[in-house]
Scaffold this motif. Structure first.
Motif, short mmCIF file in Angstrom:
data_model
loop_
_atom_site.label_atom_id
_atom_site.label_comp_id
_atom_site.label_asym_id
_atom_site.label_seq_id
_atom_site.Cartn_x
_atom_site.Cartn_y
_atom_site.Cartn_z
N ARG A 1 0.83 -1.21 0.00
CA ARG A 1 0.00 0.00 0.00
C ARG A 1 0.87 1.26 0.00
NH1 ARG A 1 -4.41 -1.03 -2.62
NH2 ARG A 1 -6.00 0.49 -2.14
N ARG B 1 0.79 4.25 -2.70
CA ARG B 1 0.63 5.67 -2.38
C ARG B 1 1.73 6.52 -2.99
NH1 ARG B 1 -3.26 4.97 -0.17
NH2 ARG B 1 -3.52 3.54 1.52
N VAL C 1 -10.04 2.92 -4.85
CA VAL C 1 -11.41 3.41 -4.63
C VAL C 1 -11.34 4.80 -4.02
CG1 VAL C 1 -12.50 1.15 -4.35
CG2 VAL C 1 -11.51 2.29 -2.36
N ALA C 2 -12.52 5.40 -3.89
CA ALA C 2 -12.68 6.68 -3.19
C ALA C 2 -11.66 7.71 -3.68
CB ALA C 2 -12.62 6.47 -1.68
N ARG C 3 -10.97 8.39 -2.74
CA ARG C 3 -10.14 9.51 -3.20
C ARG C 3 -8.99 9.05 -4.10
NH1 ARG C 3 -6.51 10.94 2.17
NH2 ARG C 3 -7.87 9.60 3.35
N ASP C 4 -8.51 7.82 -3.91
CA ASP C 4 -7.44 7.32 -4.78
C ASP C 4 -7.96 7.16 -6.21
OD1 ASP C 4 -5.93 7.17 -2.48
OD2 ASP C 4 -6.28 5.03 -2.17
N PRO D 1 -17.04 8.49 -0.51
CA PRO D 1 -17.58 8.25 0.84
C PRO D 1 -17.65 9.56 1.61
CG PRO D 1 -15.32 7.47 0.67
CD PRO D 1 -15.73 7.86 -0.71
N ARG E 1 -14.74 10.21 6.81
CA ARG E 1 -13.30 10.02 6.68
C ARG E 1 -12.88 8.60 7.08
NH1 ARG E 1 -8.74 13.26 5.52
NH2 ARG E 1 -7.08 11.72 5.46
N GLU F 1 -13.53 6.30 4.22
CA GLU F 1 -12.49 6.59 3.21
C GLU F 1 -11.18 5.89 3.58
OE1 GLU F 1 -12.69 9.89 1.00
OE2 GLU F 1 -11.05 8.91 -0.05
N ASP F 2 -10.78 6.06 4.83
CA ASP F 2 -9.51 5.48 5.26
C ASP F 2 -9.55 3.96 5.20
OD1 ASP F 2 -8.46 7.95 5.63
OD2 ASP F 2 -8.62 7.95 7.83
N ILE G 1 -11.62 1.91 3.26
CA ILE G 1 -11.72 1.30 1.92
C ILE G 1 -10.49 1.59 1.05
CG2 ILE G 1 -14.25 1.26 1.91
CD1 ILE G 1 -14.24 3.61 0.02
N THR G 2 -9.76 2.65 1.38
CA THR G 2 -8.54 2.91 0.60
C THR G 2 -7.33 2.22 1.24
OG1 THR G 2 -8.16 4.98 1.79
CG2 THR G 2 -9.35 5.13 -0.31
N GLY G 3 -7.60 1.43 2.28
CA GLY G 3 -6.51 0.63 2.87
C GLY G 3 -5.60 1.41 3.78
N ARG G 4 -6.09 2.54 4.31
CA ARG G 4 -5.22 3.33 5.21
C ARG G 4 -5.23 2.77 6.63
NH1 ARG G 4 -6.27 6.58 0.96
NH2 ARG G 4 -4.59 7.97 0.32
#
Lengths: 222, 268
Positions: free
Chosen positions: A2, A6, A73-76, B254, B257, B260-261, B263-266
Motif C-alpha cells: 500500500r 501511495r 477506490v474513493a479519493r485514490d 464516501p 473520513r 475513506e480510510d 476502503i482505501t486501505g489506510r
C-alpha cells in the motif's frame, strides 16, 4: 504494497503538475515568439510538443496499470481518474500553444499595428496566470482556487472580443494573412483558458467527490 | 459496482428495518445504536475490519444469536414491518423466510437430491413429482442443475467446495425464502466458483433480498447495490455503523473520513 501504491499516486500527481508547468512555459514561449517575431523560439515550442504527448501517454498508461492492479477506490480512484483527465487537457493546451507558435512562424518578418500585439500579450499574461493556478490548485488540493479559474477566464474572453473590435479598424492595405493568424492566436489563447477552467472543475471533484456544473463557453465566436 | 440497467429506486420498499439496535453478549456490548433500512430485492453488503460486529449484526436478522446463551438484542428489527423479536414470532418460521449461507459450505451428509428436498419435506411436501420439481427448480436457480442432474443420488459432500456452496444455496432456495443472508460465502472457495456465486446473486435479487458480509471489498463493490461500513473504533467499545449508502457512492465519494480510510486501505 500500500505504501508503494501511495508513492505511485504521489509520483503520478507530481508528473501531471510538472506537465502543467511545462505547458505554461510553452504557452509563454509561444506568445513571446508571436509578439517578438522570434522564429527560433517558435520552432522550439513546436519541437517540444512531442515530449508533452509522450509524457501524457505515459500518465494514462500508468493510471490504467494502477487501476488494473491496485483496485483504487474513493479519493485514490478520483485522483487517478482526474489525473488522466487533467493530463489530456494539458496535452490539448500544448497543441494550442504549438498552433500559436506556428502563427508566429507565419507572421514573422511582417509587422502589424502595435495595439494588437499589446492585446495578445495582455491576453497571454492572463492565460499564464490561469495556467499557474491550475498547477497550484492541483498540487495543493485547493478547491477555492480551482473554482476561481472560471472568474480568471472571463477577462481572457473579454480581450478576445476586444481583439475583434480592434481588427475592424484595420485599413484595407493591412495584410489579411497576418490579421487572420493573429485572430487565430487570440482564439487559441482563449481555448487554452477554457481547458484550464475544465481542469479547475475536475480538481474540485477530486477533492470534494461532487461533480459540479460543467462550464460551457458562452458563445462560439470564431 | 454490480452492473445493471436501472439502479434500485430511492423509494424502493424496505424489506428489513432496524432502529436503534444494541446487541450484547453477556456483559460485552457488541453493537450500538444501529439504524438501517434494507431495501427489498437488492443486494446489501456489510463491510468492516474483523471483529466489527458485521456477522453479529447479520445474525440478528434471523435470530441466530438466540442460540447463544446470554446474547440479547435491544431495539427494533422488523421484517415487512413486523418486529421479529416480538413474542409469538416463531424463530423456525423466521429462518425459513430468512435463509442463511455460511463461510464453510455445510451440505448435510446425504445425497444431493435429499439435501435440496430436506426443507420442503419438513414443510410436508411428500409427493415425488412435487419434490422432483422443487429440487430441479432450486438447483437451476442455484446454477448447479447442469452439473449435477445425472448424479442427484451422489452424496452432497462429494462435490467440489464451490459446488457444495451452490448446493447449500439451492437448499435455502427450496423453501422459497424472502431474504438470504450470506456470511462470507466466497472466502473458502476457488475464484471460478466465486464468479459463479457472484453471478448467481445478481440473478437471485430479482426475487429475493440479499445481505452479504464480506471481507473482500472488491466483492462488495461488484455485487452490491448498497454498502454498510461497520467499525469498532476503540477495542472493547461497541461497534457502530459508520456509513451506509449506495455502493456506487460509498466507493467513489464516501462521506465519512473513517470509511475513506478503511476502503482505501489506510487502516484495518
Amino acid at each position: 504494497m500500500r505504501e508503494a501504491f501511495r508513492q505511485e499516486l504521489k509520483d503520478l500527481k507530481a508528473e501531471v503538475v510538472s506537465i502543467g508547468k511545462g505547458v505554461t512555459d510553452r504557452t509563454r514561449d509561444a506568445v513571446t515568439s508571436l509578439v517578438t517575431g522570434d522564429v527560433d523560439l517558435a520552432e522550439k515550442v513546436v519541437a517540444g510538443d512531442e515530449e508533452i504527448d509522450r509524457r501524457t501517454l505515459a500518465v494514462e498508461e500508468h493510471s490504467i496499470e494502477v487501476i488494473a492492479t491496485q483496485f483504487p477506490v474513493a479519493r485514490d480512484l478520483r485522483l487517478l481518474h482526474s489525473l488522466t483527465y487533467i493530463a489530456l487537457h494539458y496535452e490539448r493546451m500544448a497543441d494550442l500553444a504549438v498552433n500559436i507558435a506556428r502563427a508566429a512562424k507565419r507572421t514573422a518578418g511582417r509587422r502589424g499595428p502595435q495595439t494588437l500585439y499589446d492585446l495578445i500579450q495582455a491576453q497571454g499574461n492572463l492565460v499564464y496566470r490561469v495556467l499557474d493556478a491550475t498547477c497550484e490548485a492541483l498540487e495543493t488540493r485547493d478547491v477555492e482556487l480551482a473554482r476561481k479559474l472560471q472568474d480568471l477566464d472571463e477577462p481572457i474572453d473579454h480581450l478576445y472580443k476586444q481583439f475583434f473590435r480592434e481588427l475592424a479598424r484595420l485599413q484595407d492595405e493591412e495584410d489579411i494573412e497576418w490579421a487572420s493568424s493573429m485572430v487565430l492566436a487570440s482564439r487559441y489563447l482563449e481555448r487554452i483558458a477554457d481547458n484550464a477552467v475544465d481542469i479547475g472543475e475536475r480538481i474540485a471533484y477530486l477533492v470534494t467527490g461532487e461533480f459540479e456544473a460543467l462550464h460551457s463557453p458562452d458563445e462560439e465566436t470564431s | 459496482m454490480a452492473l445493471r440497467t436501472t439502479p434500485i429506486a430511492d423509494n424502493a420498499p424496505n424489506k428489513i428495518t432496524v432502529k436503534e439496535l444494541d446487541f450484547f453478549y453477556g456483559d460485552f456490548h457488541a453493537l450500538t445504536d444501529i439504524t438501517v433500512d434494507i431495501k427489498e430485492k437488492a443486494v446489501t453488503a456489510f463491510i468492516g475490519p474483523s471483529g466489527c460486529g458485521k456477522s453479529t449484526f447479520l445474525r440478528c436478522f434471523n435470530r441466530m444469536n438466540d442460540l447463544i446463551p446470554s446474547a440479547r438484542a435491544e431495539g427494533l428489527v422488523s421484517l415487512d414491518g413486523q418486529d421479529i423479536y416480538e413474542t409469538g414470532v416463531d424463530p423456525v418460521d423466521l429462518r425459513r423466510r430468512i435463509g442463511m449461507i455460511f463461510q464453510q459450505p455445510n451440505p448435510f451428509p446425504m445425497s444431493i437430491y435429499d439435501n435440496v428436498a430436506f426443507g420442503p419435506r419438513l414443510q410436508g411436501v411428500s409427493k415425488k413429482a412435487a419434490l422432483d420439481e422443487v429440487v430441479q427448480t432450486s438447483l437451476e436457480r442455484a446454477n448447479l442443475w447442469k452439473e449435477v442432474k445425472d448424479i442427484l443420488g451422489r452424496g452432497g459432500l462429494t462435490l467440489s467446495g464451490g459446488q457444495q456452496q451452490r448446493l447449500c444455496i439451492a437448499r435455502v432456495l427450496a423453501v422459497e425464502p424472502e431474504v438470504m443472508l450470506m456470511d462470507e460465502p466466497c472466502s473458502a472457495i476457488d475464484p471460478t466458483s466465486v464468479q459463479k456465486i457472484e453471478d448467481l446473486m445478481a440473478e437471485l435479487k430479482d426475487r429475493i433480498t440479499i445481505i452479504i458480509v464480506t471481507h473482500n471489498m472488491q466483492q462488495a463493490a461488484r455485487v452490491s447495490d448498497f454498502t454498510a461500513f461497520f467499525l469498532q473504533e476503540v477495542a472493547g467499545d461497541p461497534a457502530i455503523l459508520v456509513e451506509y449508502d449506495r455502493t456506487s457512492n460509498l466507493f467513489t465519494s464516501p462521506k465519512d473520513r473513517r470509511t475513506e480510510d478503511y476502503i482505501t486501505g489506510r487502516f484495518g
